[in-house]
Design a protein around this motif. Structure first.
Motif, PDB file in Angstrom:
ATOM      1  N   HIS A  70      -9.754  -9.278  -7.599  1.00 25.25           N
ATOM      2  CA  HIS A  70      -9.796  -7.731  -8.051  1.00 25.25           C
ATOM      3  C   HIS A  70     -11.237  -7.267  -7.566  1.00 25.25           C
ATOM      4  O   HIS A  70     -12.149  -8.158  -7.486  1.00 25.25           O
ATOM      5  CB  HIS A  70      -9.649  -7.650  -9.622  1.00 25.25           C
ATOM      6  CG  HIS A  70     -10.775  -8.215 -10.445  1.00 25.25           C
ATOM      7  ND1 HIS A  70     -11.667  -7.449 -10.881  1.00 25.25           N
ATOM      8  CD2 HIS A  70     -10.715  -9.355 -11.013  1.00 25.25           C
ATOM      9  CE1 HIS A  70     -12.364  -8.033 -11.707  1.00 25.25           C
ATOM     10  NE2 HIS A  70     -11.808  -9.487 -11.789  1.00 25.25           N
ATOM     11  N   GLN A  71     -11.547  -6.056  -7.948  1.00 26.85           N
ATOM     12  CA  GLN A  71     -12.722  -5.184  -7.465  1.00 26.85           C
ATOM     13  C   GLN A  71     -13.198  -4.385  -8.742  1.00 26.85           C
ATOM     14  O   GLN A  71     -13.980  -3.448  -8.558  1.00 26.85           O
ATOM     15  CB  GLN A  71     -12.659  -4.419  -6.426  1.00 26.85           C
ATOM     16  CG  GLN A  71     -12.114  -5.013  -4.965  1.00 26.85           C
ATOM     17  CD  GLN A  71     -11.981  -4.217  -3.906  1.00 26.85           C
ATOM     18  OE1 GLN A  71     -11.210  -3.054  -3.940  1.00 26.85           O
ATOM     19  NE2 GLN A  71     -12.898  -4.116  -2.884  1.00 26.85           N
ATOM     20  N   ASP A 130     -16.637   0.379   1.334  1.00 26.64           N
ATOM     21  CA  ASP A 130     -15.863   1.444   1.311  1.00 26.64           C
ATOM     22  C   ASP A 130     -16.593   2.908   2.004  1.00 26.64           C
ATOM     23  O   ASP A 130     -16.150   3.979   1.881  1.00 26.64           O
ATOM     24  CB  ASP A 130     -15.238   1.951   0.097  1.00 26.64           C
ATOM     25  CG  ASP A 130     -14.375   0.732  -0.491  1.00 26.64           C
ATOM     26  OD1 ASP A 130     -13.892   0.112   0.441  1.00 26.64           O
ATOM     27  OD2 ASP A 130     -13.738   0.824  -1.422  1.00 26.64           O
ATOM     28  N   THR A 182      -5.231   1.125  -8.300  1.00 21.89           N
ATOM     29  CA  THR A 182      -5.478   2.364  -7.690  1.00 21.89           C
ATOM     30  C   THR A 182      -4.992   3.604  -8.695  1.00 21.89           C
ATOM     31  O   THR A 182      -5.396   4.760  -8.192  1.00 21.89           O
ATOM     32  CB  THR A 182      -5.013   2.746  -6.240  1.00 21.89           C
ATOM     33  OG1 THR A 182      -3.655   2.675  -6.323  1.00 21.89           O
ATOM     34  CG2 THR A 182      -5.546   1.392  -5.445  1.00 21.89           C
ATOM     35  N   THR A 218       0.759  -1.173  -0.002  1.00 23.27           N
ATOM     36  CA  THR A 218       0.073  -0.009  -0.093  1.00 23.27           C
ATOM     37  C   THR A 218       0.877   1.063  -0.072  1.00 23.27           C
ATOM     38  O   THR A 218       0.554   2.184   0.809  1.00 23.27           O
ATOM     39  CB  THR A 218      -1.072   0.020   1.305  1.00 23.27           C
ATOM     40  OG1 THR A 218      -0.270  -0.086   2.332  1.00 23.27           O
ATOM     41  CG2 THR A 218      -1.979  -1.202   1.254  1.00 23.27           C
ATOM     42  N   ASP A 277      -2.948   4.019   0.883  1.00 20.05           N
ATOM     43  CA  ASP A 277      -4.514   3.554   0.940  1.00 20.05           C
ATOM     44  C   ASP A 277      -4.313   2.128   1.506  1.00 20.05           C
ATOM     45  O   ASP A 277      -4.262   1.198   0.695  1.00 20.05           O
ATOM     46  CB  ASP A 277      -5.262   3.633  -0.337  1.00 20.05           C
ATOM     47  CG  ASP A 277      -6.633   3.134  -0.242  1.00 20.05           C
ATOM     48  OD1 ASP A 277      -6.982   2.758   0.963  1.00 20.05           O
ATOM     49  OD2 ASP A 277      -7.474   3.301  -1.204  1.00 20.05           O
ATOM     50  N   ARG A 296     -18.174  -3.676  -3.222  1.00 21.20           N
ATOM     51  CA  ARG A 296     -17.336  -2.725  -2.864  1.00 21.20           C
ATOM     52  C   ARG A 296     -17.687  -1.277  -2.197  1.00 21.20           C
ATOM     53  O   ARG A 296     -17.156  -0.809  -1.197  1.00 21.20           O
ATOM     54  CB  ARG A 296     -16.275  -2.495  -4.003  1.00 21.20           C
ATOM     55  CG  ARG A 296     -15.315  -1.390  -3.690  1.00 21.20           C
ATOM     56  CD  ARG A 296     -14.298  -1.178  -4.756  1.00 21.20           C
ATOM     57  NE  ARG A 296     -15.062  -0.839  -6.096  1.00 21.20           N
ATOM     58  CZ  ARG A 296     -15.368   0.474  -6.287  1.00 21.20           C
ATOM     59  NH1 ARG A 296     -15.280   1.396  -5.477  1.00 21.20           N
ATOM     60  NH2 ARG A 296     -15.893   0.665  -7.631  1.00 21.20           N
ATOM     61  N   HIS A 333      -6.902  -0.700   0.177  1.00 17.43           N
ATOM     62  CA  HIS A 333      -6.601  -1.264  -1.427  1.00 17.43           C
ATOM     63  C   HIS A 333      -5.424  -1.280  -1.543  1.00 17.43           C
ATOM     64  O   HIS A 333      -4.620  -0.306  -1.898  1.00 17.43           O
ATOM     65  CB  HIS A 333      -7.541  -0.147  -2.265  1.00 17.43           C
ATOM     66  CG  HIS A 333      -9.074   0.119  -1.821  1.00 17.43           C
ATOM     67  ND1 HIS A 333      -9.088   1.089  -1.000  1.00 17.43           N
ATOM     68  CD2 HIS A 333     -10.042  -0.670  -2.325  1.00 17.43           C
ATOM     69  CE1 HIS A 333     -10.626   1.070  -0.826  1.00 17.43           C
ATOM     70  NE2 HIS A 333     -11.028   0.131  -1.675  1.00 17.43           N
ATOM     71  N   GLU A 392     -11.465   3.665  -6.158  1.00 19.95           N
ATOM     72  CA  GLU A 392     -10.433   3.237  -5.355  1.00 19.95           C
ATOM     73  C   GLU A 392     -10.457   1.657  -5.600  1.00 19.95           C
ATOM     74  O   GLU A 392     -11.618   0.893  -5.062  1.00 19.95           O
ATOM     75  CB  GLU A 392     -10.364   3.446  -3.659  1.00 19.95           C
ATOM     76  CG  GLU A 392     -10.041   4.933  -3.737  1.00 19.95           C
ATOM     77  CD  GLU A 392     -10.573   5.333  -2.070  1.00 19.95           C
ATOM     78  OE1 GLU A 392     -11.536   4.953  -1.780  1.00 19.95           O
ATOM     79  OE2 GLU A 392      -9.812   6.497  -1.605  1.00 19.95           O
ATOM     80  N   LEU A 393      -9.799   0.765  -6.100  1.00  9.37           N
ATOM     81  CA  LEU A 393      -9.856  -0.650  -6.240  1.00  9.37           C
ATOM     82  C   LEU A 393      -8.560  -1.078  -5.729  1.00  9.37           C
ATOM     83  O   LEU A 393      -7.718  -0.800  -5.739  1.00  9.37           O
ATOM     84  CB  LEU A 393     -10.013  -0.900  -7.848  1.00  9.37           C
ATOM     85  CG  LEU A 393     -11.066  -0.024  -8.773  1.00  9.37           C
ATOM     86  CD1 LEU A 393     -11.074  -0.362 -10.103  1.00  9.37           C
ATOM     87  CD2 LEU A 393     -12.410  -0.591  -8.211  1.00  9.37           C
ATOM     88  N   GLY A 394      -9.139  -2.422  -4.978  1.00 12.29           N
ATOM     89  CA  GLY A 394      -7.965  -3.353  -4.449  1.00 12.29           C
ATOM     90  C   GLY A 394      -7.716  -4.612  -5.205  1.00 12.29           C
ATOM     91  O   GLY A 394      -8.513  -4.893  -6.072  1.00 12.29           O
ATOM     92  N   TRP A 398     -15.305  -8.396  -5.367  1.00  5.22           N
ATOM     93  CA  TRP A 398     -14.172  -9.172  -5.517  1.00  5.22           C
ATOM     94  C   TRP A 398     -14.524 -10.559  -6.279  1.00  5.22           C
ATOM     95  O   TRP A 398     -15.310 -11.270  -6.272  1.00  5.22           O
ATOM     96  CB  TRP A 398     -13.912  -9.657  -3.867  1.00  5.22           C
ATOM     97  CG  TRP A 398     -12.909  -8.846  -2.980  1.00  5.22           C
ATOM     98  CD1 TRP A 398     -13.381  -8.203  -2.054  1.00  5.22           C
ATOM     99  CD2 TRP A 398     -11.849  -8.246  -3.261  1.00  5.22           C
ATOM    100  NE1 TRP A 398     -12.479  -7.290  -1.485  1.00  5.22           N
ATOM    101  CE2 TRP A 398     -11.751  -7.552  -2.328  1.00  5.22           C
ATOM    102  CE3 TRP A 398     -10.798  -8.669  -4.411  1.00  5.22           C
ATOM    103  CZ2 TRP A 398     -10.430  -6.623  -2.122  1.00  5.22           C
ATOM    104  CZ3 TRP A 398      -9.694  -7.734  -4.032  1.00  5.22           C
ATOM    105  CH2 TRP A 398      -9.627  -6.987  -2.893  1.00  5.22           C
TER     106      TRP A 398
END
Length: 606
Positions: A237-238, A430, A210, A184, A188, A426, A191, A216-218, A243
């Motif tokens: 992934h998101q 979030d 990101t 990270t 963040d 997500r 994510h 904001e994607l993790g 997920w």
């Protein structure tokens, strides 16, 4: 005020004479066994058979089981080496989560330092090579942030990675040539981005969802393909709001998006031959499993009873073993071959009542709640709002001994998957940023109003309770919503957010900076608005707090600050301190804590 210390004395009653709620805690439990990739008859699991949760080795070929660890406060963090020769376990001090890895031969013997030359730290992931000679060790300290080291037998460890922000070891490739990490560095902590390195530290590939976007994607590491020379990495992934798995070839950069047509969060792991994936789909507090085949892209359901799969693994013979339970039925390790895989001998746990799904319109959308009540009972009932921790977690249709204990004593139990919970997309997870705690309480309040208006709950006998983040929301709710609750029971809570931030482990500081948008010095108004200490003088209901004196996640000093404010105005409260960390792994201690909570409620409710 009443204050006590120490742990419970061993139970003297015979098991058959105990109440159901206590038998649920004492009944032997086992985790889903891990098995060694190159020695699949060698397995490792966790059990409370001795009254304390410890690691056990299991030779599936001979049936022999052996207790590996024996520590006063228990042990649950263990890894079996791929060759099946060694059991690694994390050795901390009385639950403080700060320690070193040790290892023991699978067949038994003395423990030895697993990574000589590495100082104690908080763990940040571990990956072991197939030959048992190389370990990739993630470490976290307040001074250094996160470091990742490579430790080889007979050689001093060397540093592979270092960064101030949180990171962790993802996986080591089947041939040991590639190391995947989650990091990270962008700041963040919710994510992660991914990086693949060679053991010499040179970079192979990078993937960061990101960068350059408005969302904001993790990403998360699910594992390298179990084939020598195969550079495919299974990741989560998101990109579509939940997920999902995809396969990333780290050598070519090619991404194979599986695009599974499933509405909830999806995780996956490789079948042992690399030909397909075992897929676990979580949706609206329940689970289901599938097999995905790469050859034809087929998604075939693996039949399981309705409820929750808490873990699953595909065996070399193609069968799937999984840990299953429902709110009404205790957990059991099953196999798709039809057998119960691991059934601990001795006393069996009583079941409980099933959950009922409730959907309530809230300020941020529909809120899912799970409701249990005594069989045949009609409202309005004394009702416990049992709030889950995390916050990135969720309550599900799974067996839980503590809610069942409240039901046994005549209470209805409501569990709320508030904004911040996982399993609902997500955006839902979030949503709580910057107004931390206050958003969750809005959802809990909406469900509380439903519980009263529907006739389920007696508005004069409402209990707010929870552990960890749930304990934090309990204390915050008692101050922000003082007229809503008859009493509060908070286990290992955040009570003074600023002091908690300064005292907690570094990885949680990073999470708090993400949630709040900065440090207490940078965004003091946000920390003040979200801290239970800000509202402590508005609390009118009796408060019960339990806390581990070695807790690195919700440290004791910030709880003491809150308690002193209650003491200053003689507010009714009780505090129980015990010698462990963020909860206890000792069955007697868990039973004692539940008994104290039940007795506190009985004293203070009409």
């Amino acid at each position: 005020m009443t204050e006590s210390n120490g742990s419970a004395a061993p139970a003297s009653e015979r098991y058959e004479e105990m109440p159901d709620w206590e038998r649920r805690f004492r009944a032997p439990r086992v985790s889903l066994p891990d098995w060694a990739e190159d020695a699949p008859d060698h397995a490792l699991f966790v059990s409370n058979a001795t009254g304390t949760y410890e690691l056990y080795a299991w030779n599936r070929a001979t049936g022999e089981q052996r207790q590996v660890t024996d520590r006063a406060n228990g042990t649950t963090d263990g890894v079996l080496s791929p060759d099946g020769a060694w059991i690694w376990w994390f050795d901390d001090k009385d639950g403080d989560e700060f320690g070193v890895w040790r290892r023991q031969p699978f067949t038994g013997g003395e423990n030895e330092p697993a990574t000589p030359g590495l100082d104690p730290s908080y763990p940040a992931g571990l990956a072991l090579s197939r030959d048992g000679r190389t370990a990739v060790v993630g470490r976290s300290t307040d001074e250094d942030g996160t470091t990742i080291h490579v430790s080889r037998t007979g050689e001093p460890p060397f540093e592979l990675y270092r960064h101030r922000e949180s990171a962790g070891v993802g996986d080591l490739s089947h041939d040991g040539a590639l190391i995947a990490i989650e990091h990270t560095e962008h700041g963040d902590a919710m994510h992660s981005a991914l990086r693949v390195l060679r053991p010499d530290g040179s970079k192979v590939a990078e993937l960061d969802d990101t960068k350059g976007g408005t969302e904001e994607l993790g990403l998360e590491v699910l594992g390298f393909a179990p084939v020598d020379g195969d550079t495919r990495l299974l990741i989560g992934h998101q990109r579509r709001g939940r997920w999902e798995p995809l396969v990333w070839d780290v050598a070519t950069g090619a991404e194979t998006d599986l695009a599974l047509d499933l509405p909830g969060d999806v995780s996956a792991e490789w079948y042992p031959d690399g030909s397909g994936l075992l897929v676990v789909h979580g949706f609206e507090a329940r689970s289901e499993m599938f097999r995905y085949d790469f050859a034809d892209g087929a998604l075939v359901k693996v039949e399981t009873p309705p409820g929750t799969v808490s873990g699953a693994t595909a065996r070399p013979d193609g069968s799937v073993e999984y840990l299953w339970s429902s709110a009404a039925q205790p957990p059991v390790v099953r196999s798709t071959s039809g057998e119960v895989v691991l059934d601990p001998p001795g006393m069996k746990s009583p079941g409980s009542v099933p959950v009922r799904d409730v959907w309530v319109e809230g300020p941020g959308g529909r809120i899912h709640a799970l409701v249990q009540k005594p069989a045949g009972a009609t409202g309005p009932l004394p009702t416990v709002f049992d709030i889950h921790g995390g916050p990135t977690w969720h309550d599900s249709d799974a067996f839980a001994a503590a809610p069942a204990a409240w039901v046994d004593h005549g209470y209805a139990v409501v569990r709320v998957n508030y904004r911040g919970s996982t399993g609902y997309g997500r955006a839902w997870t979030d949503a709580l940023k910057h107004r931390v705690g206050l958003i969750e309480l809005e959802d809990i309040e909406a469900v509380r109003q439903w519980a009263v208006s529907s006739g389920l709950a007696d508005p004069a006998r409402l209990i707010l309770t929870g552990g960890s983040w749930g304990g934090y929301l309990t204390l915050l709710g008692l101050g922000v919503q003082p007229d809503a609750w008859a009493l509060g029971i908070a286990a290992v809570p955040v009570a003074d957010y600023v002091t908690a931030y300064h005292d907690e482990m570094e990885a949680l500081k990073a999470m708090d900076r993400t949630l709040m948008g900065g440090t207490p010095e940078e965004v003091p108004d946000r920390f003040e608005a979200s801290s239970p200490l800000t509202y402590v003088d508005k609390v009118r209901s009796p408060v019960y707090i339990s806390a581990g004196v070695n807790d690195p996640r919700c440290p004791i000093r910030q709880i003491d600050n809150y308690v002193r404010r209650l003491e200053a105005r003689s507010a009714p409260h009780e505090v129980y301190r015990y010698d462990a960390g963020h909860g206890s792994l000792v069955v007697d201690e868990r039973i004692k804590q539940v008994r104290l909570e039940l007795e506190f409620a009985e004293r203070h409710l009409d």
